[in-house]
Design a protein around this motif. Structure first.
Motif, PDB file in Angstrom:
ATOM      1  N   VAL A  80      -4.239  15.751   5.240  1.00 40.33           N
ATOM      2  CA  VAL A  80      -3.157  15.156   4.466  1.00 40.33           C
ATOM      3  C   VAL A  80      -3.055  13.678   4.818  1.00 40.33           C
ATOM      4  CG1 VAL A  80      -1.426  15.926   6.164  1.00 40.33           C
ATOM      5  CG2 VAL A  80      -0.693  15.263   3.880  1.00 40.33           C
ATOM      6  N   LEU A  81      -3.029  12.845   3.793  1.00 42.98           N
ATOM      7  CA  LEU A  81      -2.929  11.398   3.936  1.00 42.98           C
ATOM      8  C   LEU A  81      -1.713  10.960   3.127  1.00 42.98           C
ATOM      9  CD1 LEU A  81      -4.361   8.765   4.958  1.00 42.98           C
ATOM     10  CD2 LEU A  81      -5.563   8.737   2.784  1.00 42.98           C
ATOM     11  N   LEU A  82      -0.693  10.439   3.796  1.00 45.92           N
ATOM     12  CA  LEU A  82       0.561  10.090   3.139  1.00 45.92           C
ATOM     13  C   LEU A  82       0.540   8.664   2.606  1.00 45.92           C
ATOM     14  CD1 LEU A  82       3.168  11.591   5.658  1.00 45.92           C
ATOM     15  CD2 LEU A  82       2.244  12.651   3.589  1.00 45.92           C
ATOM     16  N   ASN A  83       1.105   8.450   1.417  1.00 47.66           N
ATOM     17  CA  ASN A  83       1.254   7.081   0.932  1.00 47.66           C
ATOM     18  C   ASN A  83       2.452   6.422   1.628  1.00 47.66           C
ATOM     19  OD1 ASN A  83       3.501   8.129  -0.411  1.00 47.66           O
ATOM     20  ND2 ASN A  83       2.833   7.489  -2.454  1.00 47.66           N
ATOM     21  N   ASN A  84       2.703   5.163   1.314  1.00 46.58           N
ATOM     22  CA  ASN A  84       3.728   4.409   2.032  1.00 46.58           C
ATOM     23  C   ASN A  84       5.098   5.075   1.980  1.00 46.58           C
ATOM     24  OD1 ASN A  84       1.702   2.560   2.426  1.00 46.58           O
ATOM     25  ND2 ASN A  84       2.603   0.933   1.186  1.00 46.58           N
ATOM     26  N   ALA A  85       5.528   5.481   0.783  1.00 49.24           N
ATOM     27  CA  ALA A  85       6.867   6.025   0.618  1.00 49.24           C
ATOM     28  C   ALA A  85       7.046   7.329   1.387  1.00 49.24           C
ATOM     29  CB  ALA A  85       7.165   6.242  -0.868  1.00 49.24           C
ATOM     30  N   ALA A  86       6.028   8.174   1.385  1.00 49.59           N
ATOM     31  CA  ALA A  86       6.110   9.439   2.113  1.00 49.59           C
ATOM     32  C   ALA A  86       6.074   9.209   3.626  1.00 49.59           C
ATOM     33  CB  ALA A  86       4.972  10.364   1.684  1.00 49.59           C
ATOM     34  N   PHE A  87       5.190   8.299   4.066  1.00 50.14           N
ATOM     35  CA  PHE A  87       5.060   8.060   5.503  1.00 50.14           C
ATOM     36  C   PHE A  87       6.344   7.469   6.084  1.00 50.14           C
ATOM     37  CE2 PHE A  87       3.392   6.442   9.481  1.00 50.14           C
ATOM     38  CZ  PHE A  87       2.418   7.357   9.825  1.00 50.14           C
ATOM     39  N   ASP A  88       7.015   6.630   5.289  1.00 51.37           N
ATOM     40  CA  ASP A  88       8.260   6.016   5.767  1.00 51.37           C
ATOM     41  C   ASP A  88       9.328   7.051   6.074  1.00 51.37           C
ATOM     42  OD1 ASP A  88       7.303   3.450   5.732  1.00 51.37           O
ATOM     43  OD2 ASP A  88       8.157   2.931   3.776  1.00 51.37           O
ATOM     44  N   LYS A  89       9.247   8.231   5.482  1.00 52.93           N
ATOM     45  CA  LYS A  89      10.241   9.278   5.718  1.00 52.93           C
ATOM     46  C   LYS A  89      10.064   9.960   7.070  1.00 52.93           C
ATOM     47  CE  LYS A  89      11.001  10.347   0.814  1.00 52.93           C
ATOM     48  NZ  LYS A  89      12.460  10.121   0.793  1.00 52.93           N
TER      49      LYS A  89
END
Length: 224
Positions: A80-89
């Motif tokens: 799983v590789l998160l984009n910016n918005a998901a990783f910020d959570k």
């Protein structure tokens, strides 16, 4: 139809389990995987080399207890590789890597054929099965091309140029070429991760395009 329920308390928190018929089994996937940041914009989402588009994954950062549920919208070289918005959570300040993560499949898609604690099952030569088309790229200058179709991401970790890998053991030398700018670097694997190759800051800086934390068109060669 799968029904999602909560399971027993375990180290790190509550596991989500999936009830199948009369049995209820944990659906924690990609054990041992790290979770990284793609640097891509857009609403919260993930890419994956293990699960098909439409799969819903719950990612929990066990170091701070933060969690997010995202839908896979494309391929990558990681579980799983998160984009910016998901990783910020789920991120800790200043970090682009989650080393202690729990990844759970909570809807859509299908279970992987095999979960090997990384982004793919290793074949006889030590390379992962392809997670996508290699794209007909130019043949390698040297060595054996491995991890076809994989993306290459940035761990956010300091130190001299190095890489971590879920496919190759410590001490393996890998040459990583960014096919979009022709820049290449050769690094030695110094630890595990959930990707074929995950570059630290110093190594990624040698091949990156300005402002990008993800290389979508990469050639990875095992050279030692």
């Amino acid at each position: 139809m799968l029904s999602v329920t909560t399971g027993a308390l375990v180290t790190g928190g509550i596991i989500v389990t999936v009830a199948t018929g009369n049995a209820s089994v944990p659906d924690v996937v990609c054990p041992g995987s790290t979770v990284t940041l793609s640097g891509e914009a857009g609403p919260p989402a993930a890419s994956s080399g293990t699960f098909p588009v439409g799969t819903k994954l719950k990612v929990t950062n066990l170091d701070n207890g933060q969690a997010t549920t995202v839908t896979v919208n494309g391929p990558s070289g990681s579980c799983v590789l998160l984009n910016n918005a998901a990783f910020d959570k789920v991120r800790e300040p200043g970090k682009n890597l989650i080393r202690r993560a729990r990844v759970e499949r909570v809807g859509g898609g299908a279970a992987p054929a095999a979960t090997a604690g990384a982004s793919g099952a290793a074949g006889p030569s030590g390379a992962t099965a392809p997670s996508g088309a290699a794209g007909g790229q130019a043949p390698p200058a040297t060595g054996e091309v491995v991890c076809p179709g994989s993306t290459v991401t940035l761990s956010g970790e300091a130190g001299p140029p190095a890489a971590s890998s879920g496919t190759f053991p410590v001490g393996t030398k890998l040459k990583v070429t960014n096919l979009d700018n022709g820049q290449a670097t050769t690094v030695t694997v110094n630890g595990p991760s959930g990707s074929c190759v995950l570059l630290n800051n110093a190594a990624f800086d040698k091949v990156r395009e300005p402002g990008k934390n993800l290389i979508r068109r990469a050639r990875v060669e095992r050279v030692g």
